[in-house]
Design an enzyme around this catalytic site. Structure first.
Site, PDB file in Angstrom:
ATOM      1  N   HIS A 129     -21.921  33.950  39.279  1.00  0.00           N
ATOM      2  CA  HIS A 129     -22.168  33.254  40.650  1.00  0.00           C
ATOM      3  C   HIS A 129     -24.037  32.390  41.067  1.00  0.00           C
ATOM      4  O   HIS A 129     -24.749  33.706  41.707  1.00  0.00           O
ATOM      5  CB  HIS A 129     -22.349  34.572  41.507  1.00  0.00           C
ATOM      6  CG  HIS A 129     -21.612  33.887  42.963  1.00  0.00           C
ATOM      7  ND1 HIS A 129     -20.453  34.958  43.642  1.00  0.00           N
ATOM      8  CD2 HIS A 129     -22.298  33.655  44.189  1.00  0.00           C
ATOM      9  CE1 HIS A 129     -20.897  35.059  44.306  1.00  0.00           C
ATOM     10  NE2 HIS A 129     -21.895  33.883  45.001  1.00  0.00           N
ATOM     11  N   ASN A 313     -11.546  31.647  47.708  1.00  0.00           N
ATOM     12  CA  ASN A 313     -12.800  32.170  48.747  1.00  0.00           C
ATOM     13  C   ASN A 313     -12.211  31.783  50.381  1.00  0.00           C
ATOM     14  O   ASN A 313     -11.971  30.059  50.279  1.00  0.00           O
ATOM     15  CB  ASN A 313     -14.282  31.675  48.440  1.00  0.00           C
ATOM     16  CG  ASN A 313     -14.531  32.954  47.311  1.00  0.00           C
ATOM     17  OD1 ASN A 313     -14.039  33.231  46.917  1.00  0.00           O
ATOM     18  ND2 ASN A 313     -15.928  32.219  46.364  1.00  0.00           N
ATOM     19  N   TYR A 315     -12.105  31.190  54.710  1.00  0.00           N
ATOM     20  CA  TYR A 315     -13.802  31.671  55.457  1.00  0.00           C
ATOM     21  C   TYR A 315     -13.375  30.642  56.769  1.00  0.00           C
ATOM     22  O   TYR A 315     -13.397  31.523  57.935  1.00  0.00           O
ATOM     23  CB  TYR A 315     -14.788  31.045  55.589  1.00  0.00           C
ATOM     24  CG  TYR A 315     -15.573  32.435  54.486  1.00  0.00           C
ATOM     25  CD1 TYR A 315     -15.660  31.984  52.680  1.00  0.00           C
ATOM     26  CD2 TYR A 315     -16.722  33.040  55.085  1.00  0.00           C
ATOM     27  CE1 TYR A 315     -16.354  33.102  51.861  1.00  0.00           C
ATOM     28  CE2 TYR A 315     -16.582  34.956  53.904  1.00  0.00           C
ATOM     29  CZ  TYR A 315     -17.673  34.077  52.097  1.00  0.00           C
ATOM     30  OH  TYR A 315     -17.962  35.048  51.481  1.00  0.00           O
ATOM     31  N   GLU A 382     -13.199  36.385  48.452  1.00  0.00           N
ATOM     32  CA  GLU A 382     -14.202  36.241  49.093  1.00  0.00           C
ATOM     33  C   GLU A 382     -13.830  35.917  51.309  1.00  0.00           C
ATOM     34  O   GLU A 382     -12.847  35.269  51.135  1.00  0.00           O
ATOM     35  CB  GLU A 382     -14.981  34.785  49.100  1.00  0.00           C
ATOM     36  CG  GLU A 382     -16.103  35.842  48.285  1.00  0.00           C
ATOM     37  CD  GLU A 382     -16.912  34.557  48.023  1.00  0.00           C
ATOM     38  OE1 GLU A 382     -18.132  34.311  48.818  1.00  0.00           O
ATOM     39  OE2 GLU A 382     -17.389  34.450  47.467  1.00  0.00           O
TER      40      GLU A 382
END
Ligand code: GBH
Length: 478
Positions: A129, A313, A315, A382
């Site tokens: 990461h 992920n 968002y 995420e």
């Protein structure tokens, strides 16, 4: 618990796994303890404090290197059964080379995954990461093909030692962010601005590194019986208008972002639109080869199919519009993609300029990933919301509730298989170039106190109830 509008009161399937996520550099601190080597993020924050908005560093961060038992207690209080965290490469191989092997680093993570198991929390381990060993960074980092082999050396050690306790693996987190922010905008480590060619080479080397680790696992550790994949971040791309041109632009945006990484892994080769557009523009610039490096036949085979599930992920949504063909001249990924992006006025802004709440985007994107790549299983690794420090985080609660409700629609109405979810983030942490000015945690961390005191926000209280009941509101029907 307050109810947002249009939130389904049906339960998640009993097999669904609730979790939370973090990353080593963002939480651990102890940047030079117990033999740990320097990473490119250590160098990035120490060499020039102005790289970070509030001039802060991850030197201490949440101090999780020392407070890991307390973190496991928090996970238990949250009722989650899955913890996604990352291993710091420089604790295992301080210089990135095998001869620098550091047993203390291995011991630290072995103790940690054993303790997670004892607490009946499944570890999901991200190998990388963003904290590349500084030594490797100085040798070209993600621009140098040999970094893929060094990543294989490192992955082998982690599989061998942690493998008995770990079934869910992620090789590389968000390779696109590394290439765009680290090697093109320069906002993240290593701070390079190679917007026309390095950005594409970075993608190639990270995909080779991912595939190297994937094959090592399946060739040498198949008896461990775990699953390995790469973590890809994506936006839901909504055409700005209902014109055919904007619909096509949204498709290009999808391929130049998610497809750039998912296509080689799930389908083989770069997306055709990238091959065509970067190839044509490179030719018009007078180059003899495309700035998008073509794969050899062997490389193609090596990368294709290196997944056991899809780690996504997610968002935000982005509105996409068609634009006139950008002028030829300087090679530039952002011109190559030939699209314009913005955010719709009806979407709710966060304090992060790139992050807007549009809950339907979760359902839309999950359906797209499911039908296009046919991955068999998706984990949303995420998803989260930026605020300033605030224990009464109703905005985050509603964001999570809305996105999860749309995820449930994808599962129950559309037949998409989403097996688990690790919210970003377990707790407030070092938010890269934003330092500690933007908080993503459902748990507050007091960075002014040497104890780094952790306190449940409203969203964490709600999440712990949801993880226990499989229900997004106070009462659900089965
Ligand atoms: C995640 O990336 C990271 O994996 C995680 O470490 C981080 O803490 C979390 O997001 C919150 O930021 O500045 O307009 O160029 C999410 C995907 C991709 C979102 C890069 C921000 C930069 C947009 N990120 N993007 S911009």
């Amino acid at each position: 618990i307050p109810k947002a509008t249009n939130i389904t009161n049906r339960k998640f399937p009993s097999t669904f796994i609730w979790g939370a996520a973090t990353a080593a550099y963002q939480i651990e601190g102890a940047w030079d303890e117990d033999g740990k080597g320097e990473s490119m993020w250590d160098r990035f924050v120490h060499s020039d404090p102005t790289h970070i908005d509030d001039r802060s560093t991850g030197d201490v961060a949440c101090d999780s290197y020392h407070k890991w038992q307390e973190d496991i207690e928090l996970l238990k209080q949250l009722n989650v059964k899955l913890y996604r965290f990352s291993v710091a490469w420089t604790r295992i191989l301080p210089t990135g080379y095998l001869e620098s092997f550091n047993q203390a680093g291995v011991d630290y993570y072995v103790n940690f995954v054993k303790a997670l198991r004892a607490a009946e929390i499944e570890p999901m381990v991200t190998l990388y990461h963003w904290d590349l060993p500084q030594t490797l960074s100085e040798q070209g980092g993600w621009l140098n093909d040999s970094t893929a082999d060094r990543f294989g050396d490192y992955a082998r050690i982690v599989f061998k030692n942690l493998g008995p306790y770990v079934k869910l693996w992620a090789t590389i987190n968000e390779p696109k962010t590394t290439c765009t922010q680290g090697y093109a905008s320069g906002e993240m480590a290593p701070g390079l601005k190679l917007v026309g060619d390095g950005i594409y080479q970075c993608a190639r080397v990270q995909l080779l590194a991912h595939a190297t680790a994937y094959h090592i696992y399946h060739d040498e550790f198949a008896d461990q019986g775990g699953n390995v994949t790469i973590v890809i971040d994506a936006t839901y791309n909504e055409p700005l208008t209902d014109s055919a041109a904007d619909a096509e632009a949204a498709e290009w945006e999808f391929e130049f972002n998610l497809g750039w990484y998912a296509n080689p892994v799930y389908l083989g080769d770069w997306p055709q639109i990238m091959i065509d557009r970067v190839g044509n523009r490179s030719k018009a610039e007078g180059l003899s080869q495309s700035r998008l490096p073509p794969w050899s036949k062997d490389e193609l085979e090596f990368v294709k199919g290196t997944f056991d599930y899809f780690a996504l992920n997610m968002y935000t949504a982005v509105a996409v519009n068609a634009i006139d063909e950008p002028p030829i001249g300087t090679g530039n990924y952002y011109l190559d993609k030939g699209t314009g992006t913005s955010y719709k006025p009806e979407w709710t802004p966060s304090i992060a300029g790139w992050l807007y709440s549009y809950p339907y985007g979760m359902r839309g994107l999950l359906n797209r990933v499911w039908s296009k790549y046919n991955p068999g299983s998706i984990y949303v690794t995420e998803n989260g919301w930026a605020t300033t420090e605030d224990l009464n985080d109703q905005g985050r609660l509603e964001y999570l509730q809305g996105y999860l409700s749309n995820m449930l629609d994808a599962i129950l109405e559309d037949g998409v298989v989403v097996d688990g979810y690790t919210t970003w983030s377990l707790m407030d942490n070092f938010e890269w170039a934003r330092g500690y000015t933007q908080r993503y945690g459902i748990i507050d961390v007091d960075f002014n106190s040497p104890n780094r005191t952790r306190t449940f926000k409203d969203s964490a209280k709600w999440y712990s109830q949801t993880a226990a009941t499989y229900c997004l509101v106070d009462t659900c029907v089965d």
